[in-house]
Write a protein that holds these residues in place. Sequence first.
Motif, PDB file in Angstrom:
ATOM      1  N   ALA A 288     -10.277 -72.510  18.276  1.00  0.00           N
ATOM      2  CA  ALA A 288      -9.426 -73.057  18.828  1.00  0.00           C
ATOM      3  C   ALA A 288      -8.870 -72.806  20.382  1.00  0.00           C
ATOM      4  CB  ALA A 288      -8.249 -73.238  17.747  1.00  0.00           C
ATOM      5  N   VAL A 289      -8.062 -73.542  20.852  1.00  0.00           N
ATOM      6  CA  VAL A 289      -7.513 -73.305  22.032  1.00  0.00           C
ATOM      7  C   VAL A 289      -5.981 -72.560  21.721  1.00  0.00           C
ATOM      8  CG1 VAL A 289      -6.365 -74.054  24.267  1.00  0.00           C
ATOM      9  CG2 VAL A 289      -8.641 -74.769  23.552  1.00  0.00           C
ATOM     10  N   ASP A 290      -5.280 -73.395  20.717  1.00  0.00           N
ATOM     11  CA  ASP A 290      -4.209 -72.875  20.122  1.00  0.00           C
ATOM     12  C   ASP A 290      -4.105 -72.666  18.630  1.00  0.00           C
ATOM     13  OD1 ASP A 290      -1.891 -72.757  22.030  1.00  0.00           O
ATOM     14  OD2 ASP A 290      -1.762 -75.044  22.097  1.00  0.00           O
ATOM     15  N   ALA A 291      -3.519 -71.403  18.393  1.00  0.00           N
ATOM     16  CA  ALA A 291      -3.369 -71.225  17.041  1.00  0.00           C
ATOM     17  C   ALA A 291      -3.239 -72.095  15.889  1.00  0.00           C
ATOM     18  CB  ALA A 291      -3.161 -69.775  16.955  1.00  0.00           C
ATOM     19  N   ASP A 292      -2.019 -72.767  16.354  1.00  0.00           N
ATOM     20  CA  ASP A 292      -1.621 -73.961  15.774  1.00  0.00           C
ATOM     21  C   ASP A 292      -2.307 -75.377  15.745  1.00  0.00           C
ATOM     22  OD1 ASP A 292      -0.766 -74.273  18.095  1.00  0.00           O
ATOM     23  OD2 ASP A 292       1.455 -74.318  17.332  1.00  0.00           O
ATOM     24  N   LYS A 293      -3.233 -75.380  16.525  1.00  0.00           N
ATOM     25  CA  LYS A 293      -4.121 -76.810  16.626  1.00  0.00           C
ATOM     26  C   LYS A 293      -5.699 -76.412  16.095  1.00  0.00           C
ATOM     27  CE  LYS A 293      -1.917 -78.409  20.390  1.00  0.00           C
ATOM     28  NZ  LYS A 293      -2.161 -78.459  22.064  1.00  0.00           N
ATOM     29  N   PRO A 294      -5.947 -77.276  15.306  1.00  0.00           N
ATOM     30  CA  PRO A 294      -7.465 -76.636  14.877  1.00  0.00           C
ATOM     31  C   PRO A 294      -8.334 -77.380  16.007  1.00  0.00           C
ATOM     32  CG  PRO A 294      -6.293 -78.526  13.378  1.00  0.00           C
ATOM     33  CD  PRO A 294      -5.314 -78.091  14.587  1.00  0.00           C
ATOM     34  N   SER A 295      -9.632 -76.793  16.116  1.00  0.00           N
ATOM     35  CA  SER A 295     -10.533 -76.903  17.272  1.00  0.00           C
ATOM     36  C   SER A 295     -10.929 -78.485  16.925  1.00  0.00           C
ATOM     37  CB  SER A 295     -11.494 -75.847  17.241  1.00  0.00           C
ATOM     38  OG  SER A 295     -12.388 -75.916  16.043  1.00  0.00           O
ATOM     39  N   LYS A 296     -11.563 -79.027  18.140  1.00  0.00           N
ATOM     40  CA  LYS A 296     -12.485 -80.109  17.950  1.00  0.00           C
ATOM     41  C   LYS A 296     -13.835 -79.857  18.528  1.00  0.00           C
ATOM     42  CE  LYS A 296      -8.883 -83.778  17.872  1.00  0.00           C
ATOM     43  NZ  LYS A 296      -8.900 -85.058  18.321  1.00  0.00           N
ATOM     44  N   PRO A 297     -14.791 -79.174  17.357  1.00  0.00           N
ATOM     45  CA  PRO A 297     -16.087 -78.930  17.995  1.00  0.00           C
ATOM     46  C   PRO A 297     -16.738 -79.972  18.734  1.00  0.00           C
ATOM     47  CG  PRO A 297     -15.724 -78.390  15.743  1.00  0.00           C
ATOM     48  CD  PRO A 297     -14.568 -79.418  16.220  1.00  0.00           C
ATOM     49  N   PRO A 298     -17.834 -79.573  19.579  1.00  0.00           N
ATOM     50  CA  PRO A 298     -18.752 -80.680  20.221  1.00  0.00           C
ATOM     51  C   PRO A 298     -19.435 -81.224  19.096  1.00  0.00           C
ATOM     52  CG  PRO A 298     -18.983 -78.376  21.175  1.00  0.00           C
ATOM     53  CD  PRO A 298     -18.401 -78.173  19.963  1.00  0.00           C
ATOM     54  N   ILE A 299     -20.116 -82.360  19.597  1.00  0.00           N
ATOM     55  CA  ILE A 299     -20.901 -83.090  18.634  1.00  0.00           C
ATOM     56  C   ILE A 299     -22.006 -83.685  19.541  1.00  0.00           C
ATOM     57  CG2 ILE A 299     -19.755 -85.297  19.043  1.00  0.00           C
ATOM     58  CD1 ILE A 299     -20.472 -85.946  16.228  1.00  0.00           C
ATOM     59  N   GLY A 300     -23.285 -83.580  18.947  1.00  0.00           N
ATOM     60  CA  GLY A 300     -24.564 -84.016  19.641  1.00  0.00           C
ATOM     61  C   GLY A 300     -25.197 -85.021  18.739  1.00  0.00           C
ATOM     62  N   GLY A 301     -26.475 -84.899  18.770  1.00  0.00           N
ATOM     63  CA  GLY A 301     -27.477 -85.878  18.101  1.00  0.00           C
ATOM     64  C   GLY A 301     -28.202 -86.960  18.581  1.00  0.00           C
ATOM     65  N   ILE A 302     -28.865 -87.612  17.631  1.00  0.00           N
ATOM     66  CA  ILE A 302     -29.610 -88.922  18.100  1.00  0.00           C
ATOM     67  C   ILE A 302     -29.158 -90.295  17.545  1.00  0.00           C
ATOM     68  CG2 ILE A 302     -31.676 -89.925  18.151  1.00  0.00           C
ATOM     69  CD1 ILE A 302     -31.622 -87.619  20.206  1.00  0.00           C
ATOM     70  N   ASN A 303     -28.953 -91.203  18.358  1.00  0.00           N
ATOM     71  CA  ASN A 303     -28.691 -92.696  17.486  1.00  0.00           C
ATOM     72  C   ASN A 303     -30.096 -93.418  17.935  1.00  0.00           C
ATOM     73  OD1 ASN A 303     -25.987 -91.871  16.944  1.00  0.00           O
ATOM     74  ND2 ASN A 303     -25.306 -92.441  19.075  1.00  0.00           N
ATOM     75  N   ILE A 304     -30.117 -94.289  16.989  1.00  0.00           N
ATOM     76  CA  ILE A 304     -31.365 -95.211  17.345  1.00  0.00           C
ATOM     77  C   ILE A 304     -30.856 -96.623  17.686  1.00  0.00           C
ATOM     78  CG2 ILE A 304     -33.976 -96.115  16.481  1.00  0.00           C
ATOM     79  CD1 ILE A 304     -33.390 -94.466  14.201  1.00  0.00           C
ATOM     80  N   GLY A 305     -31.293 -97.340  18.973  1.00  0.00           N
ATOM     81  CA  GLY A 305     -30.997 -98.631  19.256  1.00  0.00           C
ATOM     82  C   GLY A 305     -32.220 -99.429  19.321  1.00  0.00           C
ATOM     83  N   VAL A 306     -31.904-100.513  19.442  1.00  0.00           N
ATOM     84  CA  VAL A 306     -33.339-101.630  19.568  1.00  0.00           C
ATOM     85  C   VAL A 306     -33.154-102.258  20.929  1.00  0.00           C
ATOM     86  CG1 VAL A 306     -34.126-103.768  18.827  1.00  0.00           C
ATOM     87  CG2 VAL A 306     -33.349-102.109  17.073  1.00  0.00           C
ATOM     88  N   SER A 307     -34.088-102.162  21.684  1.00  0.00           N
ATOM     89  CA  SER A 307     -34.219-102.668  22.973  1.00  0.00           C
ATOM     90  C   SER A 307     -34.054-104.277  23.020  1.00  0.00           C
ATOM     91  CB  SER A 307     -35.533-102.268  23.649  1.00  0.00           C
ATOM     92  OG  SER A 307     -35.544-103.039  24.705  1.00  0.00           O
ATOM     93  N   SER A 308     -33.078-104.833  23.763  1.00  0.00           N
ATOM     94  CA  SER A 308     -32.902-106.084  24.196  1.00  0.00           C
ATOM     95  C   SER A 308     -34.012-106.937  24.498  1.00  0.00           C
ATOM     96  CB  SER A 308     -31.640-106.472  24.900  1.00  0.00           C
ATOM     97  OG  SER A 308     -31.692-105.782  26.103  1.00  0.00           O
ATOM     98  N   PHE A 309     -35.192-106.100  25.109  1.00  0.00           N
ATOM     99  CA  PHE A 309     -36.335-106.764  25.485  1.00  0.00           C
ATOM    100  C   PHE A 309     -37.490-106.658  24.397  1.00  0.00           C
ATOM    101  CE2 PHE A 309     -34.057-104.492  29.029  1.00  0.00           C
ATOM    102  CZ  PHE A 309     -33.766-105.719  29.917  1.00  0.00           C
ATOM    103  N   SER A 310     -37.042-106.031  23.336  1.00  0.00           N
ATOM    104  CA  SER A 310     -38.172-105.989  22.429  1.00  0.00           C
ATOM    105  C   SER A 310     -38.643-107.244  21.920  1.00  0.00           C
ATOM    106  CB  SER A 310     -37.683-105.236  21.057  1.00  0.00           C
ATOM    107  OG  SER A 310     -38.470-105.415  19.967  1.00  0.00           O
ATOM    108  N   GLN A 311     -39.830-107.555  21.546  1.00  0.00           N
ATOM    109  CA  GLN A 311     -40.265-108.875  20.744  1.00  0.00           C
ATOM    110  C   GLN A 311     -40.328-108.856  19.413  1.00  0.00           C
ATOM    111  OE1 GLN A 311     -43.388-109.233  23.300  1.00  0.00           O
ATOM    112  NE2 GLN A 311     -42.412-110.128  24.989  1.00  0.00           N
ATOM    113  N   HIS A 312     -39.842-107.670  18.724  1.00  0.00           N
ATOM    114  CA  HIS A 312     -39.934-107.625  17.191  1.00  0.00           C
ATOM    115  C   HIS A 312     -38.450-106.920  16.872  1.00  0.00           C
ATOM    116  CE1 HIS A 312     -44.030-108.113  18.247  1.00  0.00           C
ATOM    117  NE2 HIS A 312     -44.149-106.765  18.810  1.00  0.00           N
ATOM    118  N   LYS A 313     -37.310-107.578  17.201  1.00  0.00           N
ATOM    119  CA  LYS A 313     -35.971-107.140  16.794  1.00  0.00           C
ATOM    120  C   LYS A 313     -35.907-107.126  15.296  1.00  0.00           C
ATOM    121  CE  LYS A 313     -33.848-108.356  21.303  1.00  0.00           C
ATOM    122  NZ  LYS A 313     -34.791-109.568  21.622  1.00  0.00           N
TER     123      LYS A 313
END
Lengths: 422, 320
Positions: A288-313
């Motif tokens: 944490a930055v301050d002892a009395d404020k809990p830390s906000k850890p980083p977040i990563g990862g992968i999301n899946i999207g569907v392309s708007s140009f796909s012909q098989h949405k």
Amino acid sequence: MRRGMVIAIAAVALACGLAACGGDDESAGGGVTLNWFIFNEPSGGPQKVAERCSQQSNGAYTINFEYLPAQADAQREQLVRRLGAEDSSLDLLGLDVVWTGEFANARWLAPIPADTEQAVTENVFEPVLDTARFEDDLVVVPIWSNTQLLWYRKDRVPQAPETWDEMIDIGERLGPDTGRIQIQGNRYEGLVVWANALIESAGTSILSAPKEILLEETPTEQALGIMGRLSNSRVAAPNITTSNEDSARLGFEAGNSTFQINYPFVYPSAKTNAPDVFEQMEAARYPAVDADKPSKPPIGGINIGVSSFSQHKEEAFEAIECLVKPENQLEIAELGGLPPVRSDLYDRPEIEKVYPGFADLVRESIQNAGPRPSQSPAYQDLSLAIQRALHPTTKIDAQNPQSTYEELRNNVEKAIKREGLL
Amino acid sequence: MSVAVPPQPGQTAGRKGQRKRGGPTQTTDRTKAERKLALMLCAPAVVAMVLVTVYPILYAIVLSVQTVDLRFPEERGFVGLDNYAAVLSSPLWWQDLFNTTFVTVISVAIELVLGMALALVMHRALFGRGLIRTSVLIPYGIVTVVAAFAWFFAFDPSSGFVNNLPFIPEDKAWFGNRWDAFTVIILTEVWKTTPFMALLLLAGLATIDNGLYEAARVDGANAWQRFVKITLPLLKPALLVALLFRTLDAFRVFDSIFIMTRGSQDTESVSILGYNQLISRLNLGLGSAVSVLIFVLVLLIAFVFVRVLGTAVPAQGDKK
């Protein structure tokens, strides 16, 4: 003439390559082929679940992998080039959590049907969903997450420090032969991850809305002060201004470091590369930055999207619903150590095997994460601007970070308006 | 591109005197037919050139006066010279221009000296000439990105051998500050392209008549005098061509910097700046303005070499 012919042939070959010539649209089962553009996850987890989903679809679709480069920047560049050219051969897109705003704003993502949304958001961590929304709409579907933890040597420190200052104090007491701290400070996205986590943990944010800057002065300067203090400390890694996840991992495995801020992949890595270090390795929550404020850890990862140009949405959304099913998330976690996005899965015994002793910590870390401002459609500009303002972090004056703050604020303001060179 | 008609023995097309002798109609028909054939033979190449070079250049110029950002498809419009103003008023552009010029001048200067030395040695080689010339070319044959990675890994503190060499601190971070990073980048450039310089100079050396050296020796000129009074003046055309090619090449430096620092530590070149705007930000308007400015600078360098320094471009050189 010959030159013209060669060029003509090359042009045809190129066109073929781009449009994926050969009419492999019809697979053996009679269904459609869905092209999933994603980096080649080395564990093979995504491939395995994709194969299972293809089989379970009863021939409705077959998922075909088109691999993107290993580096996130290069992945994005390939995707945006194709999408910018309205390439219809992309169906499923493997997207880093910070590309959401950009892809959604450019209208490259097909809207998610309501019933799919219902199915794929159940029990998903709120910060993870934040990375999947644009203007309050879910535009991509989270499949796996990631978060940074504090890794430390239990033989040198009995209890993990709670704040950055505490950690640097302990490190400096141990000295540079054993007390080094490994972090990501090169001029790349990893630096933004660090800066954002500190700014969030200090109690403010970079943006308050997709196009509005926040960066309150006092907490931001507090965050910058910590960056400056660590970077100029004698226990900083000698290569701090060029360090990334991998150099941090290697630095920690070398043995002269007591602390490392990194993703969970470092744990199995130490097991094989440095068993002595692994024995003493313990995980704790992001400082944490301050002892009395809990830390906000980083977040990563992968999301899946569907392309708007796909012909098989339609089939693509069907496939996504299958890919993110709980058992598939578990499988990806078991094979590659990638944290599931559903909070309920952390009670399952399989997860305890993936994160022995720290499964709850991973859950807590993702639950409390402070995402990067991925809702900004100009995130790339923002990221470049932040990198330029903060790199090298050794130039930040820990006692007086005001000039860095001014530069950061100035750069972010310009990036939001997309003004000038970056 | 000029249309080259093969010379006909005894009947050079288009000459007045000959036209009278051979009868006007016949020659004109033949000339016309040959012209037509020549045009047809050239046409595919010209069309291909127009397609792959002229069109992109014009398109870049068109984009550079517009607001075009692939991420914001709605915001398109003509903005005149705003993009150029944004580039030229940015300290980043001038910083990067300085970096590029710095790398260009230093690396070309070192290459020139080393290349000259190599060329002189190769010229004098008594045995194994073919082998020496081929082996010298090896670095030039290696893909630039691969060479850049090789040098990067050699100097990287965690994987490289350089820090294990005597007199070099073991934890020296070569890419952690500007001048060390520039040193490695310039070394890579020099290692990679010195052979090219050497070969061009060697070709120049081969055209110098050996008799001149013998005469000079008879007159009592020493080696240095022979080099300065004979080699250098006669080598000037080859030297300037080599410098021109290398300067144009070095000015577009991208690969080594991209691999080693990605432009951090103030080592960014104008090409990387263009890349960042075009490929990372997808801001095609701003990026095209950077590209067009780089193009203009390259034209300017070529102009200075050809007009001011009197570099003979190959076509003119043939006539001399």
